[in-house]
Design a protein around this motif. Structure first.
Motif, PDB file in Angstrom:
ATOM      1  N   ASP A 285     -11.897  12.107  23.191  1.00 58.95           N
ATOM      2  CA  ASP A 285     -12.771  12.310  22.036  1.00 58.95           C
ATOM      3  C   ASP A 285     -12.193  11.710  20.755  1.00 58.95           C
ATOM      4  O   ASP A 285     -12.953  11.308  19.868  1.00 58.95           O
ATOM      5  CB  ASP A 285     -13.004  13.809  21.819  1.00 58.95           C
ATOM      6  CG  ASP A 285     -13.737  14.445  22.991  1.00 58.95           C
ATOM      7  OD1 ASP A 285     -14.898  14.080  23.228  1.00 58.95           O
ATOM      8  OD2 ASP A 285     -13.136  15.298  23.683  1.00 58.95           O
ATOM      9  N   TYR A 286     -10.859  11.669  20.646  1.00 55.15           N
ATOM     10  CA  TYR A 286     -10.211  11.173  19.429  1.00 55.15           C
ATOM     11  C   TYR A 286      -8.987  10.337  19.792  1.00 55.15           C
ATOM     12  O   TYR A 286      -8.297  10.599  20.783  1.00 55.15           O
ATOM     13  CB  TYR A 286      -9.743  12.330  18.538  1.00 55.15           C
ATOM     14  CG  TYR A 286     -10.839  13.178  17.954  1.00 55.15           C
ATOM     15  CD1 TYR A 286     -11.505  12.791  16.791  1.00 55.15           C
ATOM     16  CD2 TYR A 286     -11.206  14.385  18.550  1.00 55.15           C
ATOM     17  CE1 TYR A 286     -12.506  13.583  16.238  1.00 55.15           C
ATOM     18  CE2 TYR A 286     -12.208  15.179  18.012  1.00 55.15           C
ATOM     19  CZ  TYR A 286     -12.856  14.773  16.854  1.00 55.15           C
ATOM     20  OH  TYR A 286     -13.850  15.557  16.312  1.00 55.15           O
ATOM     21  N   GLY A 287      -8.691   9.335  18.951  1.00 54.53           N
ATOM     22  CA  GLY A 287      -7.464   8.557  19.059  1.00 54.53           C
ATOM     23  C   GLY A 287      -6.467   9.016  18.008  1.00 54.53           C
ATOM     24  O   GLY A 287      -6.815   9.162  16.831  1.00 54.53           O
ATOM     25  N   LEU A 288      -5.241   9.270  18.410  1.00 56.95           N
ATOM     26  CA  LEU A 288      -4.222   9.824  17.517  1.00 56.95           C
ATOM     27  C   LEU A 288      -3.344   8.733  16.905  1.00 56.95           C
ATOM     28  O   LEU A 288      -2.910   7.811  17.595  1.00 56.95           O
ATOM     29  CB  LEU A 288      -3.334  10.814  18.270  1.00 56.95           C
ATOM     30  CG  LEU A 288      -4.021  12.021  18.919  1.00 56.95           C
ATOM     31  CD1 LEU A 288      -2.989  12.894  19.638  1.00 56.95           C
ATOM     32  CD2 LEU A 288      -4.793  12.835  17.884  1.00 56.95           C
ATOM     33  N   ILE A 289      -3.079   8.866  15.604  1.00 57.75           N
ATOM     34  CA  ILE A 289      -2.093   8.034  14.898  1.00 57.75           C
ATOM     35  C   ILE A 289      -1.134   8.995  14.189  1.00 57.75           C
ATOM     36  O   ILE A 289      -1.197   9.191  12.977  1.00 57.75           O
ATOM     37  CB  ILE A 289      -2.761   7.103  13.861  1.00 57.75           C
ATOM     38  CG1 ILE A 289      -3.920   6.329  14.464  1.00 57.75           C
ATOM     39  CG2 ILE A 289      -1.729   6.138  13.263  1.00 57.75           C
ATOM     40  CD1 ILE A 289      -3.533   5.225  15.399  1.00 57.75           C
ATOM     41  N   PRO A 290      -0.196   9.609  14.930  1.00 58.39           N
ATOM     42  CA  PRO A 290       0.704  10.605  14.328  1.00 58.39           C
ATOM     43  C   PRO A 290       2.021   9.972  13.878  1.00 58.39           C
ATOM     44  O   PRO A 290       3.042  10.063  14.562  1.00 58.39           O
ATOM     45  CB  PRO A 290       0.945  11.584  15.493  1.00 58.39           C
ATOM     46  CG  PRO A 290       0.882  10.714  16.707  1.00 58.39           C
ATOM     47  CD  PRO A 290      -0.022   9.544  16.382  1.00 58.39           C
ATOM     48  N   MET A 291       2.025   9.327  12.738  1.00 58.85           N
ATOM     49  CA  MET A 291       3.201   8.598  12.288  1.00 58.85           C
ATOM     50  C   MET A 291       3.715   9.155  10.967  1.00 58.85           C
ATOM     51  O   MET A 291       2.932   9.421  10.057  1.00 58.85           O
ATOM     52  CB  MET A 291       2.877   7.105  12.112  1.00 58.85           C
ATOM     53  CG  MET A 291       2.508   6.407  13.396  1.00 58.85           C
ATOM     54  SD  MET A 291       2.152   4.647  13.121  1.00 58.85           S
ATOM     55  CE  MET A 291       2.016   4.083  14.821  1.00 58.85           C
ATOM     56  N   VAL A 292       5.035   9.316  10.885  1.00 58.76           N
ATOM     57  CA  VAL A 292       5.623   9.749   9.620  1.00 58.76           C
ATOM     58  C   VAL A 292       5.404   8.650   8.584  1.00 58.76           C
ATOM     59  O   VAL A 292       5.276   7.469   8.922  1.00 58.76           O
ATOM     60  CB  VAL A 292       7.133  10.053   9.780  1.00 58.76           C
ATOM     61  CG1 VAL A 292       7.358  11.193  10.766  1.00 58.76           C
ATOM     62  CG2 VAL A 292       7.895   8.809  10.233  1.00 58.76           C
ATOM     63  N   THR A 293       5.380   9.026   7.331  1.00 57.52           N
ATOM     64  CA  THR A 293       5.079   8.050   6.278  1.00 57.52           C
ATOM     65  C   THR A 293       6.346   7.335   5.812  1.00 57.52           C
ATOM     66  O   THR A 293       6.752   7.421   4.659  1.00 57.52           O
ATOM     67  CB  THR A 293       4.375   8.732   5.087  1.00 57.52           C
ATOM     68  OG1 THR A 293       5.134   9.887   4.699  1.00 57.52           O
ATOM     69  CG2 THR A 293       2.975   9.153   5.452  1.00 57.52           C
ATOM     70  N   SER A 294       6.955   6.599   6.739  1.00 57.80           N
ATOM     71  CA  SER A 294       8.128   5.780   6.431  1.00 57.80           C
ATOM     72  C   SER A 294       7.687   4.445   5.859  1.00 57.80           C
ATOM     73  O   SER A 294       6.505   4.087   5.899  1.00 57.80           O
ATOM     74  CB  SER A 294       8.950   5.556   7.701  1.00 57.80           C
ATOM     75  OG  SER A 294       8.189   4.814   8.647  1.00 57.80           O
ATOM     76  N   ILE A 295       8.650   3.686   5.328  1.00 58.18           N
ATOM     77  CA  ILE A 295       8.345   2.351   4.804  1.00 58.18           C
ATOM     78  C   ILE A 295       7.726   1.477   5.898  1.00 58.18           C
ATOM     79  O   ILE A 295       6.722   0.798   5.678  1.00 58.18           O
ATOM     80  CB  ILE A 295       9.621   1.689   4.252  1.00 58.18           C
ATOM     81  CG1 ILE A 295      10.087   2.395   2.982  1.00 58.18           C
ATOM     82  CG2 ILE A 295       9.370   0.204   3.962  1.00 58.18           C
ATOM     83  CD1 ILE A 295      11.408   1.879   2.462  1.00 58.18           C
ATOM     84  N   ALA A 296       8.326   1.524   7.081  1.00 57.53           N
ATOM     85  CA  ALA A 296       7.835   0.681   8.174  1.00 57.53           C
ATOM     86  C   ALA A 296       6.410   1.042   8.556  1.00 57.53           C
ATOM     87  O   ALA A 296       5.574   0.163   8.797  1.00 57.53           O
ATOM     88  CB  ALA A 296       8.756   0.819   9.388  1.00 57.53           C
ATOM     89  N   ASN A 297       6.090   2.344   8.611  1.00 59.28           N
ATOM     90  CA  ASN A 297       4.747   2.766   9.010  1.00 59.28           C
ATOM     91  C   ASN A 297       3.715   2.506   7.929  1.00 59.28           C
ATOM     92  O   ASN A 297       2.542   2.285   8.227  1.00 59.28           O
ATOM     93  CB  ASN A 297       4.756   4.249   9.384  1.00 59.28           C
ATOM     94  CG  ASN A 297       5.402   4.496  10.736  1.00 59.28           C
ATOM     95  OD1 ASN A 297       5.508   3.600  11.553  1.00 59.28           O
ATOM     96  ND2 ASN A 297       5.846   5.720  10.968  1.00 59.28           N
ATOM     97  N   LYS A 298       4.128   2.523   6.676  1.00 58.60           N
ATOM     98  CA  LYS A 298       3.193   2.180   5.602  1.00 58.60           C
ATOM     99  C   LYS A 298       2.860   0.687   5.618  1.00 58.60           C
ATOM    100  O   LYS A 298       1.784   0.277   5.189  1.00 58.60           O
ATOM    101  CB  LYS A 298       3.781   2.572   4.251  1.00 58.60           C
ATOM    102  CG  LYS A 298       3.801   4.076   3.996  1.00 58.60           C
ATOM    103  CD  LYS A 298       4.380   4.388   2.624  1.00 58.60           C
ATOM    104  CE  LYS A 298       4.369   5.883   2.347  1.00 58.60           C
ATOM    105  NZ  LYS A 298       4.950   6.201   1.011  1.00 58.60           N
TER     106      LYS A 298
END
Length: 391
Positions: A285-298
């Protein structure tokens, strides 16, 4: 626009990392009438090149003397062999992705030797607290990582045009002194998948999944910090939910069996069939994007975004990449206020209890976003305009 002979050069091994997305881009450009040579690193060959061709696309795999994770564009043998191999060909344009030595050094040699314009893409923030720190730790980041940072930054100025995948990388490139007028925001696209038309209930029966339960899906690698964020968020909503949703993790993830049972998680392990991955997505039903807000992930643009949306899955994301900006224009899911477990749990819980009409609106908007922003056909047209500016 006349047909161009384009060299698309990456450091990745065939079949790993962003290779599949680059291949999709190459296929789209070839379908638009361009002659594309995609140069990547062989997963096994140490001494010989291997080539395969179809229509206007040629895939070349260069040899590398290193092994495993070390075959990532740093081998001097790979660099030298690429330069010797490429000197026999004439291209109209070079499109290089990121600046690993095996990419930027052959690209610059061709540019200067044969006066060929260079388009340089930036897909990841590696140095200066980026991926090098996350994956390899502080010691690597301060030693060999400093060499990575040099290659990542120094050679950008020689590009005739540049593309970035996020506003964060746009700003970083401009801060390095590269002209704004030559920087173009081009995301990693996707091609609409047939999986979007799979019958959800039928797929659930095939995989013996509960027919009426809400199912979350994550596809790909989860780094430890991101995995802990997800597990903590699931623990929080467990105490609130009348019926705990099922979470499917596609790929290799080690989680304690007791945690898997407690949080109602299924781990599929590595799936070699893309069709099977797509089916699991279509069952969800949903796709997850559970990422910490690090420089690389931003800075990054998770390519799984396109895969989720092309399967009709609304996103449940932390505020990484350009998602907070995109969600203001397109209601393709929900983004948490912060990149912590409490905030992420808030949107997971809301997603479980959402009305069907609101869900269907996000589901339909997912396809609209793909058609208007992420379809490779559209992105290829943007790239062709950039290529024209380079000549």
């Amino acid at each position: 626009m006349k047909s161009l002979k384009i060299l698309l050069i990456i450091h990745n091994q065939a079949g790993t990392g962003p290779y599949e997305k680059v291949l999709e881009m190459a296929e789209s450009l070839a379908n638009a009438g361009q002659e594309i040579t995609l140069l990547c690193t062989s997963a096994k060959n140490n001494f010989r090149f291997s080539c395969s061709s179809s229509d206007k696309l040629t895939i070349v795999e260069s040899p590398d003397l290193l092994w495993g994770q070390l075959r990532q564009g740093i081998d001097l043998w790979n660099i030298a062999r690429r330069i010797l191999f490429l000197r026999q060909f004439d291209f109209d344009l070079i499109h290089a992705i990121d600046c690993r030595p095996a990419v930027i050094l052959p690209a610059l040699w061709l540019k200067w030797r044969k006066k060929i314009p260079l388009v340089l893409s930036w897909w990841d923030w590696f140095g200066r607290g980026g991926i090098a720190m996350e994956r390899s730790g502080w010691l690597y980041a301060k030693t060999l990582g400093s060499i990575e940072t040099f290659f990542e930054e120094y050679f950008r100025k020689y590009a005739d045009q540049a593309t970035v995948i996020s506003h964060t990388l746009y700003k970083r490139l401009n801060d390095l002194g590269y002209p704004r007028k030559k920087i173009h925001l081009i995301r990693v696209g996707c091609k609409p998948k047939k999986s979007a038309y799979f019958d959800k209930m039928e797929i659930r029966k095939i995989f013996n999944l509960p027919e009426k339960k809400i199912i979350f899906c994550y596809a790909g690698t989860l780094y430890e910090n991101d995995l802990q964020l997800l597990l903590n968020a699931l623990s929080i909503i467990k105490s609130k939910c009348v019926e705990m949703p099922l979470t499917i993790l596609i790929g290799k993830h080690y989680i304690e069996p007791s945690v898997i049972n407690k949080l109602n998680i299924i781990t599929t392990g590595y799936l070699s069939s893309i069709n099977e991955v797509n089916q699991y997505m279509s069952a969800s039903d949903y796709g997850l994007i559970p990422m910490v807000t690090s420089i690389a992930n931003k800075a990054r643009w998770p390519s799984k975004i396109g895969d989720y949306l092309s399967a009709g899955l609304p996103l449940l994301a932390t505020p990484v990449s350009d998602l907070p900006l995109i969600f203001k224009k397109y209601r393709i899911g929900m983004v948490s206020k912060k990149g912590d477990a409490d905030s992420y749990a808030d949107i997971l819980y809301y997603a479980v209890n959402i009305s069907n009409s609101e869900y269907q609106f996000m589901h339909k908007t997912a396809f609209s976003f793909i058609d208007q922003e992420l379809n490779w056909e559209i992105i290829s047209n943007h790239l062709l305009k950039i290529y024209q500016l380079s000549n």
